[in-house]
Design an enzyme around this catalytic site. Structure first.
Site, short mmCIF file in Angstrom:
data_model
loop_
_atom_site.label_atom_id
_atom_site.label_comp_id
_atom_site.label_asym_id
_atom_site.label_seq_id
_atom_site.Cartn_x
_atom_site.Cartn_y
_atom_site.Cartn_z
N ASP A 39 -5.93 -6.86 -4.53
CA ASP A 39 -4.66 -6.28 -4.98
C ASP A 39 -4.47 -6.49 -6.48
O ASP A 39 -5.45 -6.43 -7.24
CB ASP A 39 -3.52 -6.90 -4.15
CG ASP A 39 -2.37 -5.94 -3.97
OD1 ASP A 39 -1.65 -5.71 -4.95
OD2 ASP A 39 -2.19 -5.40 -2.87
N HIS A 98 2.91 -6.79 -6.83
CA HIS A 98 2.45 -6.24 -5.54
C HIS A 98 1.54 -7.22 -4.80
O HIS A 98 1.74 -7.49 -3.61
CB HIS A 98 1.72 -4.93 -5.85
CG HIS A 98 1.38 -4.09 -4.67
ND1 HIS A 98 0.18 -4.19 -4.01
CD2 HIS A 98 2.06 -3.11 -4.03
CE1 HIS A 98 0.14 -3.30 -3.03
NE2 HIS A 98 1.27 -2.63 -3.02
N SER A 112 1.94 -0.51 2.12
CA SER A 112 1.43 -1.74 1.49
C SER A 112 2.02 -2.98 2.10
O SER A 112 1.37 -4.02 2.17
CB SER A 112 1.83 -1.77 0.01
OG SER A 112 0.92 -1.06 -0.77
#
Ligand SMILES: *[C@@H]1O[C@H](CO)[C@@H](O)[C@H](O)[C@H]1NC(C)=O
Ligand SMILES: *[C@@H]1O[C@H](CO)[C@@H](O)[C@H](O)[C@H]1NC(C)=O
Ligand SMILES: *[C@@H]1O[C@H](CO)[C@@H](O)[C@H](O)[C@H]1NC(C)=O
Ligand SMILES: *[C@@H]1O[C@H](CO)[C@@H](O)[C@H](O)[C@H]1NC(C)=O
Ligand SMILES: *[C@@H]1O[C@H](CO)[C@@H](O)[C@H](O)[C@H]1NC(C)=O
Ligand SMILES: *[C@@H]1O[C@H](CO)[C@@H](O)[C@H](O)[C@H]1NC(C)=O
Ligand SMILES: *[C@@H]1O[C@H](CO)[C@@H](O)[C@H](O)[C@H]1NC(C)=O
Ligand SMILES: *[C@@H]1O[C@H](CO)[C@@H](O)[C@H](O)[C@H]1NC(C)=O
Ligand SMILES: *[C@@H]1O[C@H](CO)[C@@H](O)[C@H](O)[C@H]1NC(C)=O
Length: 755
Positions: A142, A203, A540
């Site tokens: 990520d 994220h 996600s």
């Protein structure tokens, strides 16, 4: 909706120096995939360079260099090539595929676009005292990690598992000491001076803490969704691989990260990233599919998000059968924002806002089209399109906007009315109510159409309409939930419709998890410290829920293969919501398997599935044969003497021993279609199962045998399913076969396209 979900600008050439050479001719980065690694010891660089120098003219020898080199779990490299060189290379004997290095995107939405809820389901799995260490290592590919987050504390966690062979790379503002017994590894691939495993986007931190975050008491987003934040398996270890920066995720780097993760010794890989659904061309031109295949070969499960390009059909990505593909659902919490009108009538909307307004004072209320700038079409003004609102008319008022133009996101509307000095914003958008819109300290509420028309008639009914918008409150046990998130990408898969995708659904709307603490002006209430947690939505966020659950199952069943674990989760998923009704999509229709997969993940039931479908690497290779790959290619990707079955056709993909069944085309006039499956009994050895079919009217489905008796020491049993579509309605017919032994329900979902 989809346009609103684009957050990260995608630059198609991720490295600056590529720009410089790219102008010279049609040079660009390519990935060259050379199949399985012969020894797995690494050290293929020399042979990769030799391959390049046989191709590149000596006067351009500066290009004989590897951007990335893969040599642990598989072989290959990325390099700057001309189109001509790439095409020549793809004809070489040992080359499996050559394709332009794609830029993939994170499957998240804008962080501040949405609001939170803690997932009770996962909390209830883990009694709060269960925080012993586990040896399960989750690799998260990520944007990196923010190691200071309390979610990555290693308090109470034992020493690093001896199987771990990874590293904690040092980089800008990141020291070895940033890793600990929880965050055991961190790698990055950005070779410039600022390179670091540190997450600057948030994220990766969010996703990692959802999968395996340590329990953190009193976690909240500025007081909202207060509770214990924890991952699916809080005792698992995290290894972070930074493959995405603000300009997206380079495919060649993702592939390198997967190669490293396999070498490092992770047990599960979580990837909340995907190629754009319109750019999918092939399984062996997709870095995630290639990497995941080699991970699966080594028993490492790869869990991926399905994408945020819904609700259009064929939008699902990461659809290879060896990938666990996750769609997103809502959860049972609502972020309630109350609108109080001047007549004291109040209405419940949704949003996340820390409104400074109170019940005590009301403000003038106006519909967008009544405060239009001159020469502005009413449509533009009621949709609050930029430039359509006259600040002279709107200042100090609360403005009501509608959502008839999908190009104008809630966030844009907010900027438009805020810019016009309006006091607040009410958006009429029935579907938008599902995705809490985060407007920070600016008063806003999203309301449904029926409430909206009541507010509009109130405006009509009085000379001086007024209103106020109260700060958000979290309402637990919201019903119905789960509901398929409107943004969640839908099947069928664009590459083949003979495997049902997405696989399963998990919470992905308004998820509270760890974040990079950053001050975003206008988003945190005055006087508060920067929040360590934030609320995000996207597939996600759904993906690491499944990753965490897979880790949890693995901790209870250490010897289960990844396909057993996946099957256990897929045949036991929940198909009803908290009203006891069948799952629905956001328009309140039955959620079909192309929207919800087999249903919402149900971790506890998956611990004892009764029967499972084991899908072997050989099955996946047969899948590739049926899909059309030559045996020679398959021999290179496996390094074995593999040969394809004698008869091969795409429709045979339906016979791969997958836990669901999909038939891309069943002609009305064709003979009965026979599908084969084999189940393995992982429950008690004296079980006898009988089958029961749920099928839509007209579609005839017969299971043979319809009784499976495992008493005689049998471990596996085969059965056939016969589909007859002569009287079925055209298009996809959905249903399920249920095996029942008095204790376990083994649900096998099917999707049959009758033509
Ligand atoms: C944090 O939670 C505990 C209970 O877990 C509670 O006793 C305490 O008051 C909370 N602290 C704050 C600052 O809210
Ligand atoms: C933020 O501030 C609000 C009010 O100012 C307070 O109610 C809330 O608990 C604070 N939250 C945090 C996390 O500090
Ligand atoms: C609205 O309610 C408040 C008290 O809650 C009261 O003071 C006020 O008069 C009411 N206004 C109207 C228009 O009913
Ligand atoms: C939204 O944008 C697309 C492309 O930019 C355009 O084709 C479409 O007409 C726009 N929709 C509306 C309602 O304006
Ligand atoms: C409000 O009044 C206008 C005419 O003044 C009318 O066109 C509109 O339909 C009315 N809206 C509602 C919700 O009653
Ligand atoms: C929900 O399902 C219905 C019926 O299949 C479909 O018409 C509708 O477009 C779906 N809604 C969404 C948001 O996907
Ligand atoms: C491959 O086939 C050859 C000849 O058919 C045989 O000698 C060899 O042992 C086989 N290798 C493997 C790995 O099966
Ligand atoms: C099957 O075996 C289990 C123990 O393994 C036992 O508890 C159960 O009663 C048996 N069931 C039947 C139907 O014999
Ligand atoms: C299953 O098979 C065993 C022996 O093979 C037999 O004793 C038993 O009755 C069978 N059970 C059922 C429910 O058919």
């Amino acid at each position: 909706m989809a346009s609103m979900l684009q957050f990260f600008p995608i630059l198609y050439l991720p490295f600056i120096f590529i720009y410089c050479t790219a102008f010279k001719s049609n040079l660009k980065p390519y990935i060259v995939y050379l199949g399985s690694s012969s020894n797995g010891n690494g050290g293929e660089d020399l042979s990769h360079l030799q391959l390049l120098s046989s191709l590149i003219p000596s006067e351009e020898s500066d290009r004989i260099s590897l951007l990335q080199s893969y040599s642990h779990a598989f072989k290959g490299f990325s390099a700057i090539l001309t189109e001509n060189e790439a095409s020549r290379l793809s004809g070489y004997d040992k080359v499996v595929s050559v394709f332009p290095d794609p830029v993939l995107k994170l499957h998240t939405t804008r962080s501040w676009e949405f609001l939170e809820a803690v997932d009770d389901k996962f909390r209830s799995i883990h009694p709060s005292n269960e925080h012993k260490s586990s040896d399960i290592i989750i690799g998260v590919i990520d944007t990196g990690i923010w190691p200071e987050s309390p979610s990555f504390s290693d308090e109470g966690i034992g020493k690093i598992p001896s199987k771990w062979k990874g590293v904690c790379m040092e980089g800008s503002n990141f020291k070895k000491s940033n890793c600990n017994r929880k965050l055991i590894g961190a790698r990055f691939y950005n070779k410039n001076r600022k390179g670091s495993p540190r997450d600057n986007i948030g994220h990766g931190t969010h996703v990692a803490s959802t999968a395996a975050g340590a329990p953190v008491d009193n976690a909240s987003y500025y007081g909202l969704a207060l509770g214990i934040a924890r991952g699916g398996l809080p005792s698992a270890r995290i290894a972070s691989y930074q493959a995405c920066l603000t300009d997206g995720c380079s495919g060649s780097v993702i592939l390198k990260a997967i190669d490293d993760a396999i070498k490092d010794g992770v047990d599960i890989i979580s990837i909340s990233i995907g190629i754009s659904s319109i750019m999918q061309s092939d399984f062996l031109n997709d870095p995630i599919a290639i990497g995941a295949f080699h991970a699966e070969q080594r028993g490492i499960m790869v869990v991926c998000s399905a994408g945020n390009d819904g609700p259009d059909p064929y939008s699902v990505v990461n659809t290879a059968p060896w990938i666990f593909t996750v769609s997103a659902s809502t959860i049972d919490r609502n972020f309630q924002t109350t609108v109080v009108l001047g007549n004291n009538q109040s209405y419940e909307g949704t949003a996340i806002n820390f409104s400074p307004l109170t019940h005590g004072k009301a403000y003038p209320l106006a519909f967008g089209e009544k405060v239009a700038a001159s020469f502005t079409p009413a449509f533009d003004a009621r949709n609050c399109i930029p430039g359509s609102i006259d600040p002279k008319k709107a200042a100090g008022k609360i403005i009501v906007c509608v959502n008839e133009d999908p190009n104008v996101s809630n966030r844009i509307k907010k900027l438009v009315v805020e810019d016009a000095k309006a006091k607040g914003l009410i958006i009429i958008d029935t579907e938008g109510q599902l995705l809490p819109f985060d407007s920070g300290t600016y008063p806003s509420a999203v309301i449904g159409e029926s409430t909206g028309s009541r507010i509009l008639s109130y405006i009509n009914s009085t000379k001086k309409p007024t209103a106020t918008i109260l700060p958000t409150k979290v309402v637990p046990r919201f019903k119905p939930a789960p509901v398929v998130a409107p943004f969640s990408s839908r099947g069928p898969g664009g590459l083949t419709e003979n495997i049902l995708k997405p696989d399963i659904m998990a919470p992905g709307v308004a998820i509270l998890a760890a974040i990079v603490p950053k001050i975003i002006p206008g988003y945190s209430p005055p006087g508060n410290k920067t929040s360590l947690f934030s609320i995000r939505s996207g597939t996600s966020m759904a993906c690491p829920h499944v990753t965490g659950v897979v880790a949890f199952i693995k901790s209870k069943h250490p010897h289960w293969s990844s396909s057993i674990t996946k099957s256990a989760l897929m045949t036991t998923a929940s198909v009803s919501n908290n009203l006891g009704k069948p799952l629905t999509n956001s328009s309140d229709y039955y959620a079909n398997p192309h929207e919800a997969g087999v249903g919402e993940i149900s971790p506890i039931r998956a611990l004892d599935p009764g029967l499972v479908f084991e899908t072997t690497v050989q099955d996946y290779l047969y899948f590739l044969c049926y899909f059309g790959y030559k045996p020679k290619i398959l021999r290179s990707i496996t390094n074995t003497n593999f040969s394809c079955p004698k008869i091969s056709a795409e429709k045979f993909i339906s016979n791969i021993n997958y836990p669901t069944i999909s038939i891309a085309s069943l002609k009305k006039n064709e003979d009965i279609r026979k599908i084969k499956r084999v189940v393995t009994n992982v429950g008690s050895s004296n079980a006898t199962y009988t089958s029961n079919v749920e099928a839509p009217p007209g579609l005839k489905v017969l299971v043979f045998p319809n009784r499976l008796n495992f008493s005689a020491g049998l471990k596996r049993a085969a059965f056939k399913i016969f589909f007859d579509g002569k009287e079925a309605s055209k298009g996809y017919n959905y249903g399920a076969i249920k095996w029942f032994d008095g204790l376990h329900v083994v649900r096998v979902v099917f999707a049959v396209n009758v033509e």
